[in-house]
Design a protein around this motif. Structure first.
Motif, PDB file in Angstrom:
ATOM      1  N   ALA A 162     -24.536  -9.165  38.678  1.00 37.50           N
ATOM      2  CA  ALA A 162     -23.777 -10.361  38.482  1.00 37.50           C
ATOM      3  C   ALA A 162     -25.005 -11.320  37.506  1.00 37.50           C
ATOM      4  O   ALA A 162     -25.879 -11.609  37.877  1.00 37.50           O
ATOM      5  N   SER A 163     -24.271 -12.077  36.781  1.00 35.45           N
ATOM      6  CA  SER A 163     -24.944 -13.102  35.910  1.00 35.45           C
ATOM      7  C   SER A 163     -25.404 -14.242  36.743  1.00 35.45           C
ATOM      8  O   SER A 163     -24.607 -14.657  37.510  1.00 35.45           O
ATOM      9  N   ILE A 164     -26.498 -14.731  36.571  1.00 33.28           N
ATOM     10  CA  ILE A 164     -26.939 -15.872  37.241  1.00 33.28           C
ATOM     11  C   ILE A 164     -27.153 -17.114  35.946  1.00 33.28           C
ATOM     12  O   ILE A 164     -26.791 -18.034  36.315  1.00 33.28           O
ATOM     13  N   MET A 165     -28.128 -16.766  35.193  1.00 38.96           N
ATOM     14  CA  MET A 165     -28.431 -17.542  34.067  1.00 38.96           C
ATOM     15  C   MET A 165     -28.991 -19.104  34.502  1.00 38.96           C
ATOM     16  O   MET A 165     -28.385 -19.889  34.255  1.00 38.96           O
ATOM     17  N   VAL A 166     -30.081 -19.220  35.131  1.00 36.87           N
ATOM     18  CA  VAL A 166     -30.734 -20.342  35.752  1.00 36.87           C
ATOM     19  C   VAL A 166     -31.873 -20.355  34.789  1.00 36.87           C
ATOM     20  O   VAL A 166     -32.762 -19.508  34.747  1.00 36.87           O
ATOM     21  N   SER A 167     -32.309 -21.605  34.281  1.00 39.60           N
ATOM     22  CA  SER A 167     -33.569 -21.807  33.628  1.00 39.60           C
ATOM     23  C   SER A 167     -34.250 -22.985  34.091  1.00 39.60           C
ATOM     24  O   SER A 167     -35.413 -23.420  33.509  1.00 39.60           O
ATOM     25  N   ASN A 168     -33.661 -23.745  35.052  1.00 40.62           N
ATOM     26  CA  ASN A 168     -34.541 -25.001  35.424  1.00 40.62           C
ATOM     27  C   ASN A 168     -33.999 -25.575  36.578  1.00 40.62           C
ATOM     28  O   ASN A 168     -32.844 -24.903  37.137  1.00 40.62           O
ATOM     29  N   ARG A 169     -34.504 -26.424  37.190  1.00 39.44           N
ATOM     30  CA  ARG A 169     -34.234 -26.837  38.787  1.00 39.44           C
ATOM     31  C   ARG A 169     -32.638 -27.356  38.638  1.00 39.44           C
ATOM     32  O   ARG A 169     -32.167 -27.115  39.925  1.00 39.44           O
ATOM     33  N   PHE A 170     -32.249 -28.167  37.793  1.00 35.17           N
ATOM     34  CA  PHE A 170     -31.099 -28.543  37.896  1.00 35.17           C
ATOM     35  C   PHE A 170     -29.972 -27.436  37.891  1.00 35.17           C
ATOM     36  O   PHE A 170     -29.110 -27.388  38.697  1.00 35.17           O
ATOM     37  N   ASP A 171     -30.203 -26.456  37.215  1.00 33.17           N
ATOM     38  CA  ASP A 171     -29.390 -24.977  37.207  1.00 33.17           C
ATOM     39  C   ASP A 171     -29.296 -24.278  38.628  1.00 33.17           C
ATOM     40  O   ASP A 171     -28.298 -23.935  38.985  1.00 33.17           O
ATOM     41  N   VAL A 172     -30.620 -24.418  39.257  1.00 32.84           N
ATOM     42  CA  VAL A 172     -30.831 -23.735  40.531  1.00 32.84           C
ATOM     43  C   VAL A 172     -29.920 -24.587  41.645  1.00 32.84           C
ATOM     44  O   VAL A 172     -29.431 -23.900  42.332  1.00 32.84           O
ATOM     45  N   ALA A 173     -30.105 -26.086  41.386  1.00 34.25           N
ATOM     46  CA  ALA A 173     -29.370 -26.574  42.483  1.00 34.25           C
ATOM     47  C   ALA A 173     -27.998 -26.631  42.369  1.00 34.25           C
ATOM     48  O   ALA A 173     -27.146 -26.605  43.459  1.00 34.25           O
ATOM     49  N   ASN A 174     -27.149 -26.426  41.003  1.00 31.68           N
ATOM     50  CA  ASN A 174     -25.840 -26.298  40.961  1.00 31.68           C
ATOM     51  C   ASN A 174     -25.285 -25.143  41.316  1.00 31.68           C
ATOM     52  O   ASN A 174     -24.448 -24.862  42.185  1.00 31.68           O
ATOM     53  N   PHE A 175     -26.357 -23.728  41.228  1.00 30.76           N
ATOM     54  CA  PHE A 175     -25.919 -22.709  41.740  1.00 30.76           C
ATOM     55  C   PHE A 175     -25.856 -22.408  43.342  1.00 30.76           C
ATOM     56  O   PHE A 175     -25.154 -22.108  43.823  1.00 30.76           O
ATOM     57  N   ILE A 176     -27.007 -23.078  43.907  1.00 28.82           N
ATOM     58  CA  ILE A 176     -26.967 -23.156  45.184  1.00 28.82           C
ATOM     59  C   ILE A 176     -25.953 -23.937  45.794  1.00 28.82           C
ATOM     60  O   ILE A 176     -25.226 -23.488  46.905  1.00 28.82           O
ATOM     61  N   GLU A 177     -25.764 -24.947  45.301  1.00 34.83           N
ATOM     62  CA  GLU A 177     -24.591 -26.077  45.897  1.00 34.83           C
ATOM     63  C   GLU A 177     -23.294 -25.173  45.677  1.00 34.83           C
ATOM     64  O   GLU A 177     -22.490 -25.476  46.583  1.00 34.83           O
ATOM     65  N   HIS A 178     -22.970 -24.227  44.711  1.00 30.45           N
ATOM     66  CA  HIS A 178     -21.810 -23.526  44.431  1.00 30.45           C
ATOM     67  C   HIS A 178     -21.531 -22.433  45.605  1.00 30.45           C
ATOM     68  O   HIS A 178     -20.510 -22.231  46.165  1.00 30.45           O
ATOM     69  N   ILE A 179     -22.652 -22.129  45.814  1.00 28.94           N
ATOM     70  CA  ILE A 179     -22.659 -20.921  46.866  1.00 28.94           C
ATOM     71  C   ILE A 179     -22.318 -21.643  48.148  1.00 28.94           C
ATOM     72  O   ILE A 179     -21.379 -21.101  48.947  1.00 28.94           O
ATOM     73  N   LYS A 180     -22.786 -22.763  48.493  1.00 27.52           N
ATOM     74  CA  LYS A 180     -22.676 -23.564  49.870  1.00 27.52           C
ATOM     75  C   LYS A 180     -21.165 -24.010  49.812  1.00 27.52           C
ATOM     76  O   LYS A 180     -20.490 -23.823  50.919  1.00 27.52           O
ATOM     77  N   GLU A 181     -20.794 -24.407  48.762  1.00 26.76           N
ATOM     78  CA  GLU A 181     -19.331 -24.976  48.776  1.00 26.76           C
ATOM     79  C   GLU A 181     -18.014 -23.917  48.868  1.00 26.76           C
ATOM     80  O   GLU A 181     -17.299 -24.192  49.603  1.00 26.76           O
TER      81      GLU A 181
END
Length: 176
Positions: A115-134
């Motif tokens: 599965a693609s993740i494609m995170v390169s910075n803390r903002f991307d990580v925060a969005n990814f984790i938030e999406h997992i939680k939501e």
């Protein structure tokens, strides 16, 4: 707004993705072309089947612009950690200047799942984790009790080495 049809819509989608400064969600693309999100999903699959460099991420669709003037290096690493440590693992990697491209797990029935993740910075990580939680979604590594692989990339071997060292120090890296 007029509904765009078939090939005209797919060309419009390509143009939108190429011009975008970041990921575009399927719902945004659907509104822009006056079709359903499912039509967009089908269009993206058709475009990918034509070898268009489109990546579906949790943040939306990305058109991968290849800049041949910038050399990048990739490495596959094996990690093990709890779901609660996933965000720390990702932040550790991006803080080393590394892009976390994907996650790979070995499933007993389906084999390798990527599965693609494609995170390169803390903002991307925060969005990814938030999406997992939501979405209350599980991490793929939950299928394998935390063991998983990542493909990571960077502009230098030293960045990859540094990222591995940081993961090693935290006990997230599995080595043979």
């Amino acid at each position: 707004m007029k509904k765009l049809l078939g090939e005209n819509r797919r060309n419009a989608l390509l143009n939108l993705l190429r011009k975008a400064n970041g990921p575009l969600k399927g719902t945004e693309l659907a509104k822009h072309t006056n079709v359903s999100r499912q039509v967009i999903v089908n269009d993206m699959n058709l475009l990918k089947a034509r070898n268009e460099p489109i990546l579906a991420t949790s943040q939306g669709y990305i058109y991968i612009q290849q800049d041949d003037s910038i050399q990048t290096f990739e490495r596959k690493i094996v990690c093990l950690h709890t779901p609660q440590q996933a965000e720390d693992e990702m932040i550790t990697l991006v803080d080393c200047g590394v892009t976390l491209k994907n996650v790979i797990v070995e499933h007993p029935v389906y084999g390798e799942i990527t599965a693609s993740i494609m995170v390169s910075n803390r903002f991307d990580v925060a969005n990814f984790i938030e999406h997992i939680k939501e979405t209350n979604a599980s991490l793929l590594s939950d299928l394998t009790d935390g063991t998983h692989l990542h493909v990571i990339s960077a502009t230098s071997i030293e960045q990859l080495d540094h990222a591995e060292q940081k993961l090693r120090e935290k006990g997230y890296l599995i080595e043979g």
